[in-house]
Design an enzyme around this catalytic site. Structure first.
Site, mmCIF file in Angstrom:
data_model
loop_
_atom_site.group_PDB
_atom_site.id
_atom_site.type_symbol
_atom_site.label_atom_id
_atom_site.label_comp_id
_atom_site.label_asym_id
_atom_site.label_seq_id
_atom_site.Cartn_x
_atom_site.Cartn_y
_atom_site.Cartn_z
ATOM 1 N N ASP A 134 0.754 -3.286 -1.621
ATOM 2 C CA ASP A 134 1.149 -3.972 -2.862
ATOM 3 C C ASP A 134 2.502 -4.678 -2.747
ATOM 4 O OD1 ASP A 134 -0.925 -2.960 -5.113
ATOM 5 O OD2 ASP A 134 -0.548 -1.360 -3.665
ATOM 6 N N ASP A 162 -3.194 -6.440 -1.798
ATOM 7 C CA ASP A 162 -2.244 -7.157 -2.665
ATOM 8 C C ASP A 162 -1.022 -7.641 -1.894
ATOM 9 O OD1 ASP A 162 -3.861 -6.931 -4.840
ATOM 10 O OD2 ASP A 162 -2.621 -5.518 -5.947
ATOM 11 N N ASN A 168 -6.924 -6.287 -5.504
ATOM 12 C CA ASN A 168 -7.478 -6.987 -6.658
ATOM 13 C C ASN A 168 -6.736 -8.289 -6.950
ATOM 14 O OD1 ASN A 168 -5.369 -5.033 -7.437
ATOM 15 N ND2 ASN A 168 -5.628 -5.870 -9.488
ATOM 16 N N HIS A 169 -5.454 -8.390 -6.569
ATOM 17 C CA HIS A 169 -4.703 -9.610 -6.848
ATOM 18 C C HIS A 169 -5.038 -10.721 -5.867
ATOM 19 C CE1 HIS A 169 -1.746 -8.754 -10.094
ATOM 20 N NE2 HIS A 169 -2.101 -7.514 -9.809
ATOM 21 N N HIS A 183 -8.150 0.312 -1.984
ATOM 22 C CA HIS A 183 -7.305 -0.296 -3.023
ATOM 23 C C HIS A 183 -8.035 -0.156 -4.346
ATOM 24 C CE1 HIS A 183 -4.016 -3.195 -4.063
ATOM 25 N NE2 HIS A 183 -4.820 -3.410 -5.111
ATOM 26 N N HIS A 190 -3.002 -0.003 -4.575
ATOM 27 C CA HIS A 190 -3.225 -0.409 -5.963
ATOM 28 C C HIS A 190 -2.323 0.322 -6.952
ATOM 29 C CE1 HIS A 190 -5.147 -2.177 -9.400
ATOM 30 N NE2 HIS A 190 -5.536 -1.020 -9.873
ATOM 31 N N HIS A 241 1.029 1.705 -8.238
ATOM 32 C CA HIS A 241 2.370 1.231 -7.906
ATOM 33 C C HIS A 241 3.425 2.330 -7.844
ATOM 34 C CE1 HIS A 241 2.037 -3.390 -8.627
ATOM 35 N NE2 HIS A 241 0.996 -2.903 -7.974
#
Length: 626
Positions: A23, A65, A133-134, A219, A247, A249
């Site tokens: 991330d 990410d 996912n981003h 993730h 994923h 944070h």
């Protein structure tokens, strides 16, 4: 397997060193909200790459990410490529032996081989990564990880496109007598993946003849957001030795043993602060993972380039706040909070400044204030103005929460986050967990009979797909693309029907909506296709959307003319208003003809003369749809 092996137990020649991070969110920037731009995510990414080079790691493992946006800017891509070339290429020989079937593990890549074996590249520090996912490329499309993979600067694995059954082949890496099997699973919708796990349709292939150290990188949601909106950490395959969880944070990088699964889990957390929640305020780390046969050690490395972030809870009832010289209780509270920021929070900010080159000095501050009486609330604008040059988020520093009667301090601070106030609007029956989510709340609201006709062009399914896309992928075009597509489809449908009056048009619009509601699954597929391939309206569709319909004059008087549909090319009044050029009168039954009146305006709710009709349509302004 041991997590506490001593240095004497780990033969350097057999030890594989891996730098682990997740991330990183390249391209995210708080200062964009204020019209500025900084390079803080790239500064932190460079610090991570430096850690890898300084510790002479065999490779870097990223848990998704890498980018904050599904469609990163060209500047973000360029800066990323420059850093990868600077730190990953070199004359140092990679000591890892690649033992997998390249065509199988890199089947989705343009370059179907591990990059350090490419004769055209000198890769000294390989990077292996999944997508999150981003930076999810969406089903069947190309994303930023595909681009980086095509350059040969990263090894992209774990991309899966068959969502009926998942069969993951491992990347087998060997360093003398140490074997590592690297399993990767890039982001998949949590509910879908949870169902696949329940149906035992997620399979990890195991190599023959060797017993490697098995690492699984995923993730997904680890925290329970609903019955199936997460992946249970105890339901993974039990032959695994180590799980790297992306994923989430919050930094929980120290390995945690899961007794039910028999493996260790490390959650590195995000490398930068992307939300103003309490878990993000904890120190950020990456991990140096050393593996020797079946033994491992994880050393956490603190990131010193991260922007300072202080999160505090302030319960007003715990402090003696008197009006004194202030005009009101609110002013007195405002002064107290100002002093609290100066005396309590700012010293903590100073302690987080590391003197690392290019570390952002403007901190993020979130002060969550719990109050009893509404009189204790104050306008935060004056504080925002005071700290606008000192704080990166001056307009978001203060968050008020009203305490309920009987609340105790322990109950207040346990298990709450900044989204509580928002999600409370959507709480539903406890037996149906999905109604506790925002999409579930939206669906529940529009399923009510009195609210059914408040959406006549958009469907709840498409609206929720756009919402998920915006939240999960930061796709700022999601709503625009859904609105544009749904309007175009509705216009095309109505134009094929036998309509003569404005009421006929309304009924056909509702009929088309009901048809799509009855085919919810197909509507979901259509919405996802639009969101995964956001394209502008084709010239043909644009031409069709500008076609217009004349509502025949009832023949009584001008007051009876109902120009519901007026073409609008700007924010001003439509050209085809009553009595305008191109309108047609006449008595008796009319036919659908072209004029300056457009269906688009009916869908936009721009009927100034038919207020009752307006209320039945979604109001979409030019700024919303363009």
């Amino acid at each position: 397997m041991s997590s506490t092996a001593t240095n004497a137990d780990l033969d350097p020649e057999d030890t594989m060193k891996i730098l682990v991070a997740t991330d990183i969110h390249l391209g995210f920037d708080y200062s964009k909200k204020r019209g500025g731009q900084s390079d803080e995510t790239f500064v932190t990414f460079e610090e991570i790459l430096k850690y890898g080079k300084d510790n002479n790691v065999d490779f870097i493992l990223l848990g998704g990410d890498l980018f904050h946006d599904t469609k990163p800017t060209q500047v973000a891509l360029l800066k990323c490529l420059e850093l990868l070339r600077k730190y990953c290429l070199g004359t140092k020989e990679c000591e890892l032996e690649f033992m997998s079937d390249s065509d199988m593990v890199f089947q989705h890549c343009a370059q179907k081989h591990v990059n350090y074996e490419d004769p055209n590249l000198n890769v000294s520090m390989p990077i292996f990564t999944i997508h999150g996912n981003h930076d999810d490329p969406s089903f069947g499309t190309i994303g930023p990880m595909d681009v980086l993979s095509a350059t040969g600067l990263v090894n992209y694995f774990g991309k899966w496109t068959d969502l009926t059954r998942i069969l993951v082949a491992p990347i087998i890496l060997k360093k003398r007598n140490t074997y590592v099997a690297l399993y990767g699973l890039s982001y998949i919708n949590d509910q879908r993946l949870s169902r696949l796990y329940r149906d035992e349709k997620v399979e990890l292939l195991r190599p023959k003849d060797i017993e490697p150290f098995n690492i699984f990188v995923l993730h997904q949601n680890r925290v329970k957001h609903g019955n199936y909106a997460y992946i249970s950490e105890s339901k993974l395959h039990k032959f695994l030795n180590f799980v790297i969880w992306g994923h989430e944070h919050e930094c929980r990088i120290d390995p945690e043993f899961n007794s039910e699964g028999g493996y260790f889990i490390s959650q590195p957390g995000s490398s930068v602060v992307t939300s103003l929640c309490e878990s993000e305020s904890r120190p950020k780390h990456v991990g140096l993972l050393k593996i020797n046969k079946k033994n491992f050690k994880m050393k956490k490395l603190k990131l010193k380039s991260v922007r300072p972030f202080v999160f505090q809870n302030l319960i007003l009832r715990d402090h003696d706040i008197k009006i004194r010289n202030c005009s009101s209780l609110a002013d007195s509270v405002s002064q107290f909070v100002d002093q609290y920021i100066e005396n309590e929070i700012m010293p903590q900010v100073v302690r987080q400044l590391t003197q690392y080159p290019n570390q952002p000095h403007q901190p993020l501050i979130r002060l969550r204030i719990f109050y009893d009486n509404d009189d204790e609330q104050f306008d935060t604008l004056s504080l925002a103005q005071k700290y606008c040059d000192e704080v990166a988020n001056p307009m978001e520093m203060i968050l008020f929460r009203k305490m309920k009667s009987g609340d105790k301090r322990r109950n207040i601070l346990d298990g709450i986050d900044d989204l509580d106030d928002f999600t409370e609007l959507f709480q539903g029956n406890a037996e149906q967990e999905w109604t506790s989510t925002v999409p579930g709340g939206i669906k529940k609201y529009f399923d009510m009979e009195e609210n059914r006709d408040k959406l006549t062009v958009l469907t709840v399914t498409a609206l929720n797909e756009a919402l998920n896309r915006y939240v999960e992928f930061s796709d700022t075009d999601a709503f625009k693309n859904i609105v544009r597509d749904q309007m175009t489809r509705t216009i095309e449908y109505v134009q094929t029907q036998d309509t003569e009056t404005s009421e006929d048009i309304r009924e056909q619009i509702k009929s088309f909506r009901d048809k799509r509601l009855s085919e919810d699954y197909q509507e979901q597929i259509n919405a996802r296709e639009v969101l995964s391939r956001p394209l502008p309206i084709s010239p043909k569709a644009a031409k069709q959307s500008n076609r217009s319909i004349t509502i025949p004059d009832s023949g009584d008087s001008d007051e009876n003319v109902n120009p519901i549909l007026t073409e609008t090319k700007s924010r001003g009044r439509g050209r085809g208003s009553r009595g305008g050029r191109g309108s047609r009168g006449g008595r008796g039954r009319g036919k659908v003809k072209e004029s300056n009146a457009s269906i688009t305006d009916m869908l936009s709710g721009r009927n100034a003369q038919s207020k009752k009709t307006q209320d039945k349509f979604v109001v979409i302004s030019d700024s919303d749809s363009d």
